[in-house]
Design an enzyme around this catalytic site. Structure first.
Site, PDB file in Angstrom:
ATOM      1  N   ARG A  17       0.822  -1.214   0.000  1.00  0.00           N
ATOM      2  CA  ARG A  17       0.000   0.000   0.000  1.00  0.00           C
ATOM      3  C   ARG A  17       0.857   1.265   0.000  1.00  0.00           C
ATOM      4  NH1 ARG A  17      -3.994  -0.255   4.785  1.00  0.00           N
ATOM      5  NH2 ARG A  17      -2.187  -1.243   5.765  1.00  0.00           N
ATOM      6  N   LYS A 132     -20.227   3.085  -6.657  1.00  0.00           N
ATOM      7  CA  LYS A 132     -19.572   1.824  -6.983  1.00  0.00           C
ATOM      8  C   LYS A 132     -19.409   1.615  -8.474  1.00  0.00           C
ATOM      9  CE  LYS A 132     -20.554  -0.635  -2.878  1.00  0.00           C
ATOM     10  NZ  LYS A 132     -19.606  -1.641  -2.413  1.00  0.00           N
ATOM     11  N   GLY A 452     -26.094   0.494  16.181  1.00  0.00           N
ATOM     12  CA  GLY A 452     -25.209  -0.533  16.728  1.00  0.00           C
ATOM     13  C   GLY A 452     -23.877  -0.022  17.220  1.00  0.00           C
ATOM     14  N   GLU A 504     -20.365  -2.157  19.944  1.00  0.00           N
ATOM     15  CA  GLU A 504     -19.491  -2.832  18.961  1.00  0.00           C
ATOM     16  C   GLU A 504     -18.015  -2.461  19.091  1.00  0.00           C
ATOM     17  OE1 GLU A 504     -21.073  -2.763  14.918  1.00  0.00           O
ATOM     18  OE2 GLU A 504     -23.126  -2.811  15.640  1.00  0.00           O
ATOM     19  N   ARG A 535      -8.197   4.547   0.213  1.00  0.00           N
ATOM     20  CA  ARG A 535      -8.870   3.587   1.080  1.00  0.00           C
ATOM     21  C   ARG A 535      -8.784   2.175   0.476  1.00  0.00           C
ATOM     22  NH1 ARG A 535     -11.881   2.709   5.958  1.00  0.00           N
ATOM     23  NH2 ARG A 535     -13.853   1.735   5.449  1.00  0.00           N
ATOM     24  N   CYS A 536      -8.258   1.244   1.256  1.00  0.00           N
ATOM     25  CA  CYS A 536      -8.141  -0.129   0.790  1.00  0.00           C
ATOM     26  C   CYS A 536      -8.878  -1.046   1.753  1.00  0.00           C
ATOM     27  CB  CYS A 536      -6.675  -0.555   0.733  1.00  0.00           C
ATOM     28  SG  CYS A 536      -5.681   0.489  -0.345  1.00  0.00           S
ATOM     29  N   CYS A 663     -28.293   0.558   4.745  1.00  0.00           N
ATOM     30  CA  CYS A 663     -27.921   1.966   4.750  1.00  0.00           C
ATOM     31  C   CYS A 663     -27.801   2.585   3.369  1.00  0.00           C
ATOM     32  CB  CYS A 663     -26.653   2.202   5.548  1.00  0.00           C
ATOM     33  SG  CYS A 663     -25.400   0.984   5.355  1.00  0.00           S
ATOM     34  N   HIS A 714     -23.544  10.932   8.407  1.00  0.00           N
ATOM     35  CA  HIS A 714     -22.451  11.056   7.448  1.00  0.00           C
ATOM     36  C   HIS A 714     -21.753  12.392   7.550  1.00  0.00           C
ATOM     37  CE1 HIS A 714     -25.570   8.318   5.838  1.00  0.00           C
ATOM     38  NE2 HIS A 714     -24.535   7.529   5.881  1.00  0.00           N
TER      39      HIS A 714
HETATM   40  N1  GLN Z   1     -24.387  -2.356  13.095  1.00  0.00           N
HETATM   41  C1  GLN Z   1     -23.491  -1.691  12.199  1.00  0.00           C
HETATM   42  C2  GLN Z   1     -23.012  -0.398  12.839  1.00  0.00           C
HETATM   43  O1  GLN Z   1     -23.745   0.183  13.569  1.00  0.00           O
HETATM   44  C3  GLN Z   1     -24.155  -1.371  10.883  1.00  0.00           C
HETATM   45  C4  GLN Z   1     -23.261  -0.650   9.933  1.00  0.00           C
HETATM   46  C5  GLN Z   1     -23.746  -0.643   8.502  1.00  0.00           C
HETATM   47  O2  GLN Z   1     -24.835  -1.035   8.195  1.00  0.00           O
HETATM   48  N2  GLN Z   1     -22.930  -0.175   7.599  1.00  0.00           N
HETATM   49  O3  GLN Z   1     -21.919   0.043  12.571  1.00  0.00           O
HETATM   50 ZN    ZN Z   2     -25.877   1.547   7.717  1.00  0.00          ZN
END
Ligand code: GLN
Ligand code: ZN
Length: 775
Positions: A17, A132, A452, A504, A535-536, A663, A714
């Site tokens: 990289r 994408k 999450g 998480e 970004r990789c 999402c 975002h």
């Molecule tokens: N549960 C994941 C989070 O809260 C969901 C992320 C996602 O859908 N991109 O990060």
């Molecule tokens: Zn999401």
């Protein structure tokens, strides 16, 4: 006739990289332009050298990019929107990176790494939109066009890179993105504007470029038109004919028209009618098209056969490949090539020192694929017996993968065979389930929750990397994670969130975390693939039958729930998303692999329920991006994808509430499939579009519960109570308020606590206000 080994493009990030390191150092002001350009030059030289050394005869140039080849093309064509023009000349890095990443004059640079959605957020000059590249996980910068737009050859990158290769002794075939695909990918702010109307203005620039390449000494040019594998309008097909009638006329240049990512299908006739000198077809994704291509191609058309998978990491079955080449070869000139650019594969398997040695013998990264191409050409030109040893090695590897117990787990196979209809649906209909769930959960109307993850702070990442390096022992690391989790739980209680999450903190990534605990997955150390810009990603390698030896999330859930009386959501990644974001085996249909993952996730769901978990979220962030490129194939995909989700979700009692989260934004054309998933609650992204994205659910009369995101995660911006309340009222008026949940658009891992805290406090207030207003 002789067969030659050709390549369509090599990864540009470098084996370690190096490009990422250099561009990020440049953005941070740590190295200057000259140093960045020097690194880039070195990487190009190394790629050419590798290809030459491997025995590739047709070596590409201009496949390199500092950020994205579509952006390179836009800048080269002079398609530079007004807002960027003052920043610098077309060939300046300032202008280029401003288009790529946005530009901030105060408050530092935009984030180097982070959530793809947050890319360029908060800049004075926004980044161009990114999306994408076909159905890959590579993202390109969407070209912007306007009615009446003019074009001019504004950079000389393809010519410069051809010359640079020439100076090093390589005669290359420059790669450029073709005009029709470029236009079809472009977007205009003008409603209803027909991009193809700009073709006449665009073609002279392409003709000028080709003439300049000819003058520099190029004889062939690879011109990429992957749009030829899409469903096209008649107008688009006509545009192809017009474009190539003109470009094929440029003296001194022969065009290798490259199509990839699928079959030409109903565009085959169009492709074959173009007066180009060569055509590349993808025979990995679409082997069935070979006969039609051979039957329809002019005798003097050079065919480039995409026989080595440019999208995956398995060794090819070279005996099979050679049979295809033998079948196709005859009077006509043939090249053997990867199915598409090798951009989508990691650079070099030799760097993998920790992979299971057995699994490693099954793999080929970009460098190894070059060797396969050269071997195929040699076997064809000199005879298979001249390269018998190498072919025997390949056959042994292929055979070992086919028969290994790692790829054939009898227990998984037996279980798969026993899956019946009953496994794919919850016995109790939603109306009854939700009644029971409400009785158990006792939530207020418009319950609040989050998706999450909570911020993955520098401390969290530091602790993880210290643990990975062995500097922090597992007990210490877990203690740290428990403290983080407890803080997050306490704080959610304090601000009055109704359904909590554990945050998480223990997860490096929503797919990797599960892959590391499932049987059938391997992880590379250096298997990086470019996702966008610097970004990789390092996709897990799903090589074998998948099963779940042990519970994966139960201990963390149990710990988090032990801290509070409020309900704690279980948090899992869904089978389609795990499939979609991994390199998966190619020796069985994706649907079957997906079903194996679904069974493993189902085990986890059932274990969570057994431990007392009352709400379990199964994220399917990638369900929509798995859609095939051709509409005719959508239903078949959606059928098995939805079924996999249902298998993962249907092992529980009616009173256990299954959530899912997605999402992305466009639900209109797949809403029936979303409905068929039959999750009790779905959370989706809607805040940026001011609830417009909810329309699909309203029109469809979506029956289950739904949490339209009211907080745009975002951006670092903190939404006010008033605006979120307004969004909720808007949603509540159009759906039934009893259906509604209150949550952000997505997980909060890329945000900072200082933004998240006030935003969620406001969100809870907004929910209270909306409850009163909608009561
Ligand atoms: N549960 C994941 C989070 O809260 C969901 C992320 C996602 O859908 N991109 O990060
Ligand atoms: Zn999401």
């Amino acid at each position: 006739m002789r067969v030659s080994a050709a390549n369509l493009g090599f990864p540009r990030i470098g084996p370690r990289r190096e490009l990422k390191t250099a561009t990020e150092a440049y953005w941070a002001g740590k190295i200057d332009q000259a140093a960045l350009r020097e690194t880039a030059e070195g990487l190009r030289a190394m790629a050419w050298q590798r290809q030459k050394a491997a025995g590739i005869e047709v070596i590409p140039s201009n496949d390199f990019s500092l950020y994205d080849q579509v952006l390179d093309t836009s800048v080269m064509l002079g398609a530079i929107p007004e807002i960027y023009r003052a920043i610098g000349p077309a060939d300046s890095l300032e202008l280029y990176f401003a288009m790529a990443r946005g530009r901030q004059t105060k408050g530092g640079q935009p984030e180097a790494e982070g959530c793809i959605h947050c890319h360029g957020a908060g800049a004075d000059v926004p980044a161009q939109e990114m999306t994408k590249w076909f159905d890959t996980n590579y993202h390109y910068m969407v070209p912007e066009i306007a009615p009446g737009q003019s074009f001019a050859l504004s950079t000389t990158k393809p010519i410069d890179q051809f010359n640079a290769a020439k100076a090093l002794g390589y005669h290359t075939r420059p790669v450029i993105l073709g005009p029709v695909t470029w236009l079809l990918l472009a977007k205009s702010k003008a409603e209803g504007f027909d991009a193809l109307s700009l073709l006449p203005a665009l073609l002279p620039v392409y003709a000028e470029l080709l003439a300049k390449l000819a003058a520099a000494g190029a004889d062939w040019v690879q011109i990429d038109e992957p749009a030829l594998v899409l469903d096209l309008s008649d107008a688009a097909r006509a545009a192809f004919r017009t474009a190539y009638a003109e470009l094929a006329e440029v003296p001194g240049i022969k065009l290798m028209l490259a199509t990839y990512f699928g079959a030409l299908g109903d565009n085959l006739e169009t492709a074959l009618a173009m007066p180009v000198a060569g055509l590349h077809v993808d025979l990995v994704r679409a082997p069935e098209q070979l006969d039609a291509v051979l039957a329809g191609a002019r005798k003097d058309l050079v065919l480039s056969l995409g026989v080595i998978d440019g999208r995956n990491i398995w060794k090819a079955d070279l005996a099979r490949v050679l049979d295809i080449v033998d079948y196709a070869a005859g009077e006509r000139e043939i090249q053997v090539a990867p199915s598409c650019s090798l951009l989508h594969t990691p650079v070099d398997l030799e760097l993998e020192t920790r992979l299971d040695p057995q699994v490693k013998t099954w793999l080929a990264f970009a460098t190894q694929k070059l060797g396969e191409l050269a071997l195929v050409a040699a076997a064809r030109n000199q005879g298979r017996d001249q390269v018998a040893a190498a072919l025997a090695d390949n056959a042994a590897a292929v055979q070992s993968r086919r028969t290994s117990p790692l790829t054939n787990d009898a227990r998984v196979r037996a279980r798969m065979a026993g899956v019946t209809e009953n496994w794919t649906r919850r016995v109790t209909p939603f109306a009854e389930r939700i009644r029971r769930q409400q009785a158990v959960l006792g939530l207020p109307p418009l319950p609040t929750t989050t998706i999450g993850s909570f911020p993955q702070t520098a401390e969290v990442r530091k602790a993880r990397s210290a643990h990975d390096k062995g500097e922090l022992d597992t007990a210490g690391y877990e203690q740290f994670l428990r403290e983080e989790t407890e803080r997050a739980v306490r704080w959610q209680e304090e601000i009055g969130i109704d359904v909590l999450v554990h945050g998480e903190f223990e997860r490096n990534d929503m797919v990797q975390y599960f892959g590391e605990q499932l049987a059938g997955f391997a992880f590379s150390r250096a298997g990086w693939v470019q996702s966008y810009g610097s970004r990789c990603v390092r996709p897990p390698i799903l090589y074998g039958d998948v099963s779940r030896p042990e519970p994966m999330t139960v201990a963390w859930w149990r710990y988090a729930q032990s801290l509070t009386d409020k309900p704690m959501k279980g948090m899992l990644t869904g089978p389609v998303t795990i499939l979609q974001w991994s390199f998966v085996r190619d020796d069985q249909p994706r649907s079957e692999t997906c079903r194996q993952i679904a069974l493993a996730i189902r085990d986890e769901v059932v274990d969570l329920e057994r431990t007392g978990c009352k709400l379990i979220q199964i994220d399917e962030a990638a369900l929509r991006e798995g859609l095939p490129l051709r509409r005719a194939e959508w239903n078949a995909y959606l059928d098995w994808a939805v079924e996999a989700f249902r298998i993962s979700a249907s092992g529980v009692q009616p009173q256990t509430q299954i959530h899912t989260h997605m999402c992305y934004s466009e639900f209109n054309d797949i809403i029936a499939a979303i409905g068929a998933m039959d999750a009790d609650v779905i959370s989706i992204e809607t805040s940026r579009s001011k609830m417009e994205l909810l329309d699909a659910f309203i029109d469809y009369k979506y029956p289950n519960e739904i949490g339209p995101g009211v907080y745009d995660i975002h951006s670092p911006r903190i939404p006010s109570t008033g605006e979120m309340e307004e969004l909720l009222i808007k949603a509540g008026e159009r759906l039934s308020p009893e259906q509604l949940w209150v949550n952000p658009d997505c997980g909060l891992k890329t945000r900072k606590w200082e933004d998240v805290k006030p935003a969620l406090v406001n969100m809870v207030e907004a929910a209270k206000a909306a409850r009163a207003a909608l009561a």
